[in-house]
Scaffold this active site. Structure first.
Site, mmCIF file in Angstrom:
data_model
loop_
_atom_site.group_PDB
_atom_site.id
_atom_site.type_symbol
_atom_site.label_atom_id
_atom_site.label_comp_id
_atom_site.label_asym_id
_atom_site.label_seq_id
_atom_site.Cartn_x
_atom_site.Cartn_y
_atom_site.Cartn_z
ATOM 1 N N GLY A 70 13.736 -3.662 -4.215
ATOM 2 C CA GLY A 70 13.420 -5.134 -3.870
ATOM 3 C C GLY A 70 13.451 -5.588 -4.218
ATOM 4 O O GLY A 70 14.617 -6.944 -3.278
ATOM 5 N N SER A 71 12.910 -6.108 -5.635
ATOM 6 C CA SER A 71 13.727 -7.806 -5.936
ATOM 7 C C SER A 71 15.020 -7.776 -6.284
ATOM 8 O O SER A 71 15.401 -9.106 -6.005
ATOM 9 C CB SER A 71 13.078 -7.769 -7.720
ATOM 10 O OG SER A 71 11.765 -7.391 -7.465
ATOM 11 N N ASN A 151 3.217 -8.422 2.387
ATOM 12 C CA ASN A 151 2.539 -7.069 1.533
ATOM 13 C C ASN A 151 0.829 -7.612 0.972
ATOM 14 O O ASN A 151 0.257 -6.066 0.792
ATOM 15 C CB ASN A 151 3.734 -7.440 0.276
ATOM 16 C CG ASN A 151 3.851 -9.135 -0.522
ATOM 17 O OD1 ASN A 151 3.868 -9.528 0.026
ATOM 18 N ND2 ASN A 151 3.698 -8.618 -1.641
ATOM 19 N N GLN A 179 7.805 -3.482 3.147
ATOM 20 C CA GLN A 179 6.507 -3.443 3.437
ATOM 21 C C GLN A 179 6.951 -2.472 4.510
ATOM 22 O O GLN A 179 5.964 -1.908 5.090
ATOM 23 C CB GLN A 179 4.883 -4.769 3.378
ATOM 24 C CG GLN A 179 5.339 -5.012 2.395
ATOM 25 C CD GLN A 179 4.068 -4.005 1.565
ATOM 26 O OE1 GLN A 179 3.433 -3.338 1.719
ATOM 27 N NE2 GLN A 179 4.397 -3.969 0.263
ATOM 28 N N SER A 199 12.735 -1.045 -0.537
ATOM 29 C CA SER A 199 12.664 -0.551 -2.012
ATOM 30 C C SER A 199 12.174 1.011 -1.683
ATOM 31 O O SER A 199 11.155 1.295 -0.869
ATOM 32 C CB SER A 199 11.649 -1.106 -2.382
ATOM 33 O OG SER A 199 11.526 -0.988 -3.903
ATOM 34 N N HIS A 201 9.870 3.048 -3.476
ATOM 35 C CA HIS A 201 8.949 3.438 -3.599
ATOM 36 C C HIS A 201 7.598 2.593 -3.349
ATOM 37 O O HIS A 201 6.689 2.869 -3.500
ATOM 38 C CB HIS A 201 8.031 2.818 -5.419
ATOM 39 C CG HIS A 201 8.256 1.251 -5.453
ATOM 40 N ND1 HIS A 201 6.825 0.808 -5.299
ATOM 41 C CD2 HIS A 201 8.848 0.598 -5.889
ATOM 42 C CE1 HIS A 201 7.148 -0.448 -5.880
ATOM 43 N NE2 HIS A 201 8.092 -1.114 -6.140
ATOM 44 N N THR A 237 26.720 2.814 -13.298
ATOM 45 C CA THR A 237 26.711 4.343 -12.435
ATOM 46 C C THR A 237 25.388 3.987 -11.829
ATOM 47 O O THR A 237 24.150 3.834 -12.264
ATOM 48 C CB THR A 237 26.424 4.706 -14.127
ATOM 49 O OG1 THR A 237 27.699 4.871 -14.878
ATOM 50 C CG2 THR A 237 27.167 6.201 -13.299
ATOM 51 N N CYS A 324 -3.943 -13.201 -9.198
ATOM 52 C CA CYS A 324 -4.531 -14.010 -10.233
ATOM 53 C C CYS A 324 -4.321 -13.006 -11.594
ATOM 54 O O CYS A 324 -4.781 -11.868 -12.075
ATOM 55 C CB CYS A 324 -6.291 -14.153 -10.104
ATOM 56 S SG CYS A 324 -7.384 -14.748 -10.795
HETATM 57 C C1 LIG Z 1 7.356 -4.545 -3.998
HETATM 58 C C2 LIG Z 1 7.909 -5.564 -3.022
HETATM 59 C C3 LIG Z 1 8.867 -6.065 -3.225
HETATM 60 C C4 LIG Z 1 9.503 -5.469 -4.559
HETATM 61 O O1 LIG Z 1 10.339 -5.031 -4.711
HETATM 62 P P1 LIG Z 1 9.989 -4.151 -6.246
HETATM 63 O O2 LIG Z 1 11.196 -2.649 -5.163
HETATM 64 O O3 LIG Z 1 8.858 -3.602 -6.652
HETATM 65 O O4 LIG Z 1 10.991 -4.625 -6.940
HETATM 66 C C5 LIG Z 1 9.752 -7.344 -2.700
HETATM 67 N N1 LIG Z 1 8.979 -7.344 -1.624
HETATM 68 C C6 LIG Z 1 7.599 -6.648 -0.681
HETATM 69 C C7 LIG Z 1 7.835 -7.382 0.280
HETATM 70 C C8 LIG Z 1 7.466 -6.077 -1.318
HETATM 71 O O5 LIG Z 1 6.013 -5.520 -0.781
#
Ligand SMILES: *Cc1c(COP(=O)(O)O)cnc(C)c1O
Length: 395
Positions: A70-71, A151, A179, A199, A201, A237, A324
């Site tokens: 996601g990042s 999130n 999300q 993402s 995971h 790759t 935090c």
């Molecule tokens: C978890 C999350 C990300 C980041 O995703 P990663 O795969 O952990 O880099 C970005 N945006 C939201 C809303 C998320 O919940």
């Protein structure tokens, strides 16, 4: 009892996805860029995954780019659109105050490069207002970035309306759907977005893999230079086992979505009603326009961090939903954006249920959370002041 209630942070890898990961790692080890048969076999598998993910999102295969998550997807989408906009003299970016840090920190970086960044506020229910977006989006806007679902508090944003607005104004639209994908229906054409980040995971796929949808014709520049993988837009790759596992996990999540979300809605209601009985607390975010597994509360007179530690001792993995970290006492930007004052924002708790959550676990949380809140309040000087009338209750 062990209860994993932090599915917004990450989810457990599904059995099917794990099996697909191992099988691919063992059997399809070729490099998709190699011209020999082992490479071509890998390339076939890679392109099959691209097609299957595209189909789920309502996109074309060539509109899907595989990334590390996601990042990276958020970074690449935002930087691509911003740089393309700047070339046309457009230096304004409209986003929201409740975005993930992958978006907010990228925007901070662009601000230092001279972009004007406007963060739309949200109402106390945690949702962006279309009128505010309409007021800010203009001919100087290089990009609009509004997340699909938050999130921390789970609120679902009016991305279709924002997409329509962007289309009307000819402004590229990015949505962080990390999300949402695999949890609620997501279709890129219905949303009308130019970029969409996901993402693996977060939907029971492996960590470190994700995708970016880029509408055909939308500008795309690469973050990583090197080989010509991913049509020259992301060198390196491809992690084929992870991509296959992501694809399997997404198909599984989508196949089970209706049944899972119906069940989670019931558990969510039960948990919210159970926790609302605690005096001086408040649910964060809209009651209905939220992800099916998200429960977020603020409790007056306690520290969220201590709450988490005590819950962890009782076997409950939760989150404060706040940024935090040790050394920093800043409360969550999302909770501040919905109008929680600092003290109250510090007493937050996020419980995010997943498809493996049982009713027994929910009942256990309904028993444990009030006990722990009471224990902490009994030790809290702030709570004593509230009770003695030296301070007034906010919640
Ligand atoms: C978890 C999350 C990300 C980041 O995703 P990663 O795969 O952990 O880099 C970005 N945006 C939201 C809303 C998320 O919940």
């Amino acid at each position: 009892m062990f209860v994993y209630a932090d599915n917004a942070a990450t989810t457990k890898l599904s059995k099917k996805a794990c099996a697909a990961y191992i099988k691919t790692a063992e059997e399809v080890f070729g490099n998709p860029s190699s011209l020999h048969s082992a490479g071509q076999r890998a390339k076939e598998v890679l392109e099959d995954c691209r097609m299957r993910i595209a189909k789920i999102l309502g996109a074309e295969a060539r509109e899907i780019l595989f990334t590390s998550g996601g990042s990276e997807s958020d970074n690449q989408a935002i930087l691509s659109a911003a740089r393309a906009g700047a070339k046309k003299g457009k230096r304004k970016i409209v986003s929201t105050a409740i975005e993930h840090h992958a978006v907010l920190h990228t925007l901070e970086k662009l601000k230092k490069e001279g972009f004007e960044v406007v963060l739309l506020p949200v109402g106390t229910e945690g949702i962006v207002r279309i009128e505010d977006a309409a007021r800010e989006i203009d001919e100087n806007t290089a990009l609009v970035s509004v997340m699909l679902a938050n999130n921390e508090i789970g609120t679902i944003q009016p991305v279709e309306e924002i997409g329509a607005l962007c289309k009307k104004m000819g402004v590229p639209f990015h949505t962080d759907a990390v999300q949402a994908v695999g949890h609620i229906p997501v279709d890129v054409r219905t949303i009308g977005c130019d970029y969409l980040a996901l993402s693996a995971h977060k939907f029971h796929g492996p960590k470190g893999v994700g995708a970016l949808f880029i509408k055909r014709g939308a500008p795309l520049s690469s973050l990583i230079e090197g080989g010509a993988q991913e049509r020259g837009k992301r060198a390196g790759t491809e992690d084929l086992p992870a991509i296959v596992a992501m694809t399997v996990a997404l198909e599984e999540a989508v196949a089970e979505m209706d049944a899972v979300s119906l069940r989670l809605r019931g558990l969510q209601r039960e948990l919210i009603e159970g926790l609302e009985k605690i005096p001086h607390c408040a649910l964060n975010g809209d009651r209905t326009r939220r992800l099916p597994g998200n429960i977020s509360f603020c409790f007056e007179g306690i520290e969220g961090e201590s709450l988490l530690l005590l819950l962890d001792e009782m076997g409950i993995c939760a989150s404060s939903g706040s940024a935090c970290t040790s050394g920093s006492l800043d409360p969550s930007h999302v909770l501040l954006a919905i109008g929680r004052v600092h003290d109250v924002a510090h007493g937050s708790l996020r419980l995010t249920l997943g498809r493996e959550t049982t009713e027994e676990e929910v009942l256990y949380m309904i028993k444990c959370v009030p006990e722990v809140v009471e224990r902490l309040r009994n030790m809290s000087p702030v709570w004593r002041d509230l009770q003695e009338g030296k301070r007034s209750y906010i919640l």
